[in-house]
Design a protein around this motif. Structure first.
Motif, PDB file in Angstrom:
ATOM      1  N   LYS A  12       0.875  -1.168   0.000  1.00 14.18           N
ATOM      2  CA  LYS A  12       0.000   0.000   0.000  1.00 14.18           C
ATOM      3  C   LYS A  12       0.918   1.226   0.000  1.00 14.18           C
ATOM      4  CE  LYS A  12      -4.316  -1.589   0.604  1.00 14.18           C
ATOM      5  NZ  LYS A  12      -5.486  -0.997   1.191  1.00 14.18           N
ATOM      6  N   VAL A  13       0.779   2.061  -1.013  1.00 12.91           N
ATOM      7  CA  VAL A  13       1.667   3.214  -1.150  1.00 12.91           C
ATOM      8  C   VAL A  13       0.869   4.508  -1.049  1.00 12.91           C
ATOM      9  CG1 VAL A  13       3.372   1.955  -2.516  1.00 12.91           C
ATOM     10  CG2 VAL A  13       1.514   3.153  -3.678  1.00 12.91           C
ATOM     11  N   SER A  14       1.502   5.526  -0.519  1.00 10.47           N
ATOM     12  CA  SER A  14       0.859   6.827  -0.394  1.00 10.47           C
ATOM     13  C   SER A  14       0.593   7.413  -1.768  1.00 10.47           C
ATOM     14  CB  SER A  14       1.744   7.776   0.429  1.00 10.47           C
ATOM     15  OG  SER A  14       3.082   7.762  -0.023  1.00 10.47           O
ATOM     16  N   GLU A  15      -0.535   8.123  -1.909  1.00  9.41           N
ATOM     17  CA  GLU A  15      -0.890   8.706  -3.201  1.00  9.41           C
ATOM     18  C   GLU A  15       0.149   9.712  -3.681  1.00  9.41           C
ATOM     19  OE1 GLU A  15      -5.737   8.411  -3.409  1.00  9.41           O
ATOM     20  OE2 GLU A  15      -4.842  10.294  -2.743  1.00  9.41           O
ATOM     21  N   ILE A  16       0.803  10.367  -2.753  1.00 11.48           N
ATOM     22  CA  ILE A  16       1.928  11.243  -3.070  1.00 11.48           C
ATOM     23  C   ILE A  16       3.192  10.571  -2.553  1.00 11.48           C
ATOM     24  CG2 ILE A  16       2.971  13.518  -2.775  1.00 11.48           C
ATOM     25  CD1 ILE A  16       0.351  13.550  -4.375  1.00 11.48           C
ATOM     26  N   SER A  17       4.185  10.425  -3.414  1.00 14.44           N
ATOM     27  CA  SER A  17       5.434   9.784  -3.010  1.00 14.44           C
ATOM     28  C   SER A  17       6.597  10.750  -3.199  1.00 14.44           C
ATOM     29  CB  SER A  17       5.658   8.496  -3.808  1.00 14.44           C
ATOM     30  OG  SER A  17       5.386   8.683  -5.181  1.00 14.44           O
TER      31      SER A  17
END
Length: 310
Positions: A12-17
């Motif tokens: 699960k990755v943050s929408e802003i990276s």
């Protein structure tokens, strides 16, 4: 901060990276860069993207030091290989996959990278050789998942059809309101094969922030004034493009967003996009961009902006 599933992986990755091209290890002083990394964690950003070629290892070395005191399960770490690291070291051969991966792990001070990406397609190495080498990297425990950046659609499809190899879960294309090429083939093909987009240059190298005014010189200290960080920004610095970008300001304001936030929200409107990579030299820049996550925008406003840019 909102989070999205990365393709068919369990990440699960943050929408802003947080990206590190032209910033960490080269364009931004170390103490300022560390402040940006700390701000990323405070903002809920859990996905950090780098590459061996950024600063010829300098970005990875910086991140290895900056992340060394943090719990390994508190962030998702991605790096890449392909571009020359020396006169002899480049490409996606089996030898280079093994050599460059081990070097990246040393610089990053980790035992495993969550996402290992082919920075471009290597026409000089058979695809089967590359995929088998990447598969060994995953099955050895040094890599969790695989991705690619800017691969041609036919090579992506060929990789998805290959038997007994680990599958790609991510694609890293350039994608923004000013650069929509992935919509033609890469996004549909990815969607059908459990691959998510991790977008680079969602702000068109800062042009979609509105900081560049038509007919005016670039602001002092901006990317366009830097030999190190200017990249390919010139293609967006035409009077016609800059004029149209300025005409987006009232539309973004109607959405209750800054122009940069509106541009990031536009990218994130695409369900196949898992994350938008942003670079930052100051924590306040990162905070503004992070606020685009979860923004609710009337699709009619996006359509209005697309019509202006068309």
């Amino acid at each position: 901060m909102q989070y999205r599933q990365l393709g068919s992986s369990d990440l699960k990755v943050s929408e802003i990276s947080l990206g590190s091209w032209l910033t960490f290890g080269v364009g931004v002083e170390a103490d300022k860069a560390r402040a940006v990394v700390d701000a990323a964690f405070d903002l809920g950003i859990n996905f950090i993207d780098t590459a061996n070629v950024y600063g010829r290892g300098a970005a990875e070395e910086f991140l290895g030091e900056a992340l060394s005191g943090r719990a390994r399960d508190s962030y998702v770490l991605a790096t890449k290989l392909y571009f020359p690291m020396s006169d002899r070291d480049r490409g996606l051969s089996a030898e280079q996959v093994e050599k460059q991966l081990d070097a990246s792990l040393r610089r990053l001070r980790v035992d495993v990278v969550d996402l290992y990406q082919c920075h471009r397609y290597d026409d000089e190495t058979p695809l089967e050789e590359t995929m088998k080498a990447l598969t060994r990297a995953v099955r050895s425990g040094k890599v969790r998942y695989l991705g690619f950046s800017e691969w041609p659609a036919d090579k992506i499809e060929a990789a998805t059809q290959m038997a007994d190899v680990e599958k790609f879960v991510s694609s890293q294309p350039q994608y923004s309101m000013l650069w929509r090429a992935p919509e033609e083939a890469v996004i549909p093909l990815s969607r059908a094969n459990g691959i998510s987009q991790i977008v680079w240059s969602p702000l068109a190298q800062g042009v979609l922030t509105g900081k560049y005014a038509p007919g005016a010189p670039p602001p002092p200290g901006s990317r366009a004034t830097s030999e190190e960080m200017g990249g390919w920004i010139d293609r967006f610095l035409t009077h016609a493009v800059l004029d149209r970008v300025q005409r987006l300001r009232p539309i973004a304001a109607e959405a209750g967003l800054s122009l940069a936030q509106f541009a990031l929200a536009w990218v994130l409107r695409e369900p196949n996009v898992a994350s938008a990579i942003v670079g930052a030299s100051r924590p306040d820049q990162l905070a503004e961009n992070a606020a685009a996550s979860g923004a609710k925008v009337d699709p009619a406003l996006f359509a209005k902006a697309e019509a202006i840019l068309a």
